[in-house]
Write a protein that holds these residues in place. Structure first.
Motif, short mmCIF file in Angstrom:
data_model
loop_
_atom_site.label_atom_id
_atom_site.label_comp_id
_atom_site.label_asym_id
_atom_site.label_seq_id
_atom_site.Cartn_x
_atom_site.Cartn_y
_atom_site.Cartn_z
N ILE A 125 0.87 -1.18 0.00
CA ILE A 125 0.00 0.00 0.00
C ILE A 125 0.90 1.23 0.00
CG2 ILE A 125 -1.83 1.22 1.24
CD1 ILE A 125 -2.63 -1.56 0.21
N ASN B 174 2.58 4.22 7.01
CA ASN B 174 3.41 3.02 7.14
C ASN B 174 3.89 2.53 5.78
OD1 ASN B 174 0.79 2.37 6.37
ND2 ASN B 174 0.93 0.30 7.18
N GLY C 34 2.69 -0.17 3.24
CA GLY C 34 1.95 -1.11 4.09
C GLY C 34 1.98 -2.49 3.43
N THR C 35 1.99 -3.51 4.27
CA THR C 35 2.08 -4.88 3.75
C THR C 35 0.77 -5.62 3.95
OG1 THR C 35 4.40 -4.92 4.42
CG2 THR C 35 3.39 -7.05 3.94
N ILE C 36 0.21 -6.14 2.87
CA ILE C 36 -0.94 -7.04 2.96
C ILE C 36 -0.42 -8.44 2.75
CG2 ILE C 36 -3.24 -7.60 2.07
CD1 ILE C 36 -2.97 -4.69 3.17
N ASP C 37 -0.50 -9.27 3.80
CA ASP C 37 0.04 -10.63 3.74
C ASP C 37 -0.92 -11.56 3.00
OD1 ASP C 37 2.44 -10.44 5.63
OD2 ASP C 37 0.84 -9.58 6.85
N TYR D 11 -3.84 -12.86 5.02
CA TYR D 11 -4.77 -11.88 5.61
C TYR D 11 -6.12 -11.95 4.92
CZ TYR D 11 -6.55 -7.34 7.22
OH TYR D 11 -7.31 -6.33 7.76
N GLU E 121 -10.33 -6.76 6.02
CA GLU E 121 -10.49 -5.63 5.09
C GLU E 121 -9.16 -4.91 4.90
OE1 GLU E 121 -13.12 -2.64 6.59
OE2 GLU E 121 -13.37 -1.72 4.60
N ILE E 122 -8.86 -4.53 3.69
CA ILE E 122 -7.67 -3.69 3.45
C ILE E 122 -8.01 -2.29 3.96
CG2 ILE E 122 -6.21 -2.61 1.70
CD1 ILE E 122 -6.61 -5.09 -0.01
N ARG E 123 -7.18 -1.80 4.87
CA ARG E 123 -7.38 -0.45 5.40
C ARG E 123 -6.08 0.33 5.25
NH1 ARG E 123 -10.30 -1.51 11.02
NH2 ARG E 123 -8.89 -3.28 11.01
O1 DUT Z 1 -1.52 -0.71 5.61
C1 DUT Z 1 -1.92 -1.82 6.00
C2 DUT Z 1 -1.05 -2.74 6.62
C3 DUT Z 1 -1.57 -3.95 7.04
N1 DUT Z 1 -2.88 -4.26 6.83
C4 DUT Z 1 -3.39 -5.57 7.24
C5 DUT Z 1 -2.93 -6.64 6.27
C6 DUT Z 1 -1.75 -7.27 6.94
O2 DUT Z 1 -1.58 -8.60 6.52
C7 DUT Z 1 -2.14 -7.14 8.41
C8 DUT Z 1 -0.98 -7.09 9.33
O3 DUT Z 1 -0.13 -6.05 8.94
P1 DUT Z 1 1.32 -5.89 9.56
O4 DUT Z 1 2.03 -7.19 9.56
O5 DUT Z 1 1.97 -4.72 8.94
O6 DUT Z 1 0.90 -5.48 11.03
P2 DUT Z 1 1.56 -5.73 12.42
O7 DUT Z 1 1.51 -4.45 13.14
O8 DUT Z 1 2.88 -6.41 12.31
O9 DUT Z 1 0.46 -6.65 13.06
P3 DUT Z 1 0.29 -8.23 13.13
O10 DUT Z 1 0.80 -8.57 14.48
O11 DUT Z 1 -1.19 -8.41 12.99
O12 DUT Z 1 1.05 -8.87 11.99
O13 DUT Z 1 -2.87 -5.91 8.50
C9 DUT Z 1 -3.73 -3.37 6.20
O14 DUT Z 1 -4.91 -3.62 5.99
N2 DUT Z 1 -3.22 -2.17 5.80
#
Ligand code: DUT
Length: 144
Positions: free
Chosen positions: A60, A76, A79-82, A85, A88-90
Motif C-alpha cells: 500500500i 506506514n 503497508g504490507t498485505i500478507d 490476511y 479488510e484492506i485499510r
Molecule cells: O496498511 C496496511 C497494513 C496492514 N494491513 C493488514 C494486512 C496485513 O496482513 C495485516 C498485518 O499487517 P502488519 O504485519 O503490517 O501489522 P503488524 O503491526 O505487524 O500486526 P500483526 O501482528 O497483525 O502482523 O494488516 C492493512 O490492511 N493495511
C-alpha cells in the motif's frame, strides 16, 4: 494472475490506469466524509478483501499527486498485505500539510502494488564474506 476479491463497497474494483502501470488506485469506503487535521492520521476502510496466492504480498503506497498537492501520504508506506490476511484492506493516511483535508467516499487515496517475495531460511554463520564496502554505509563515501 487472478486474485480473489470481495468488494463490499459500492466503488468499482481497483484498476490499472494503463496497461503498463504497476499500481492500482484504492478508494475510500466511508459512510460519511472524514476530516484529517494537520498532522492527524486515520485508518481508512476500503471495503476490499483479497486472497493473495502464497509467495505474494500487496504493498500500500501513497499517490504522488495527493502527496505533492495536499501533503497526504501513507504513514506506514509501504503497508504490507500478507497472503494469509482475510480482513479488510485499510489504509493509514496522514495529513502532513498545514490545512485540513477531507476524504470523500470513493476518493482514490492510495495505490496498491502486488509483488512476489522470497521465502528466507536463515543459515547462521560466524563471519560474512569480505567486500570492498565492508561495513561502510550511510554516506561514508561522501556527499558526491
Ligand atoms: O496498511 C496496511 C497494513 C496492514 N494491513 C493488514 C494486512 C496485513 O496482513 C495485516 C498485518 O499487517 P502488519 O504485519 O503490517 O501489522 P503488524 O503491526 O505487524 O500486526 P500483526 O501482528 O497483525 O502482523 O494488516 C492493512 O490492511 N493495511
Amino acid at each position: 494472475m487472478i486474485i480473489k476479491i470481495v468488494n463490499e463497497s459500492n466503488n468499482p474494483l481497483p484498476e490499472y490506469s494503463t496497461e503498463m502501470s504497476a499500481g492500482m488506485d484504492l478508494r475510500a469506503y466511508l459512510e460519511e466524509p472524514v476530516a484529517l487535521k494537520p498532522m492527524e492520521r486515520k485508518l481508512i476502510p476500503t471495503g476490499l478483501y483479497i486472497e493473495l496466492p502464497k509467495g505474494f504480498e500487496a504493498q500500500i503506497r501513497p499517490r504522488s499527486g495527493l502527496a505533492i498537492k495536499k501533503g497526504i501520504t501513507v504513514l506506514n508506506s509501504p503497508g504490507t498485505i500478507d497472503a494469509d490476511y482475510r480482513g479488510e484492506i485499510r489504509v493509514i493516511v496522514i495529513n502532513l500539510s498545514q490545512e485540513e483535508f477531507i476524504i470523500e467516499s470513493g476518493e482514490r487515496i492510495c495505490q496498491m502494488v502486488v509483488a512476489s517475495h522470497e521465502t528466507v531460511e536463515w543459515k547462521p554463520v560466524e563471519v560474512l564474506s569480505e567486500t570492498q564496502r565492508g561495513a561502510g554505509g550511510f554516506g561514508h563515501t561522501g556527499k558526491n
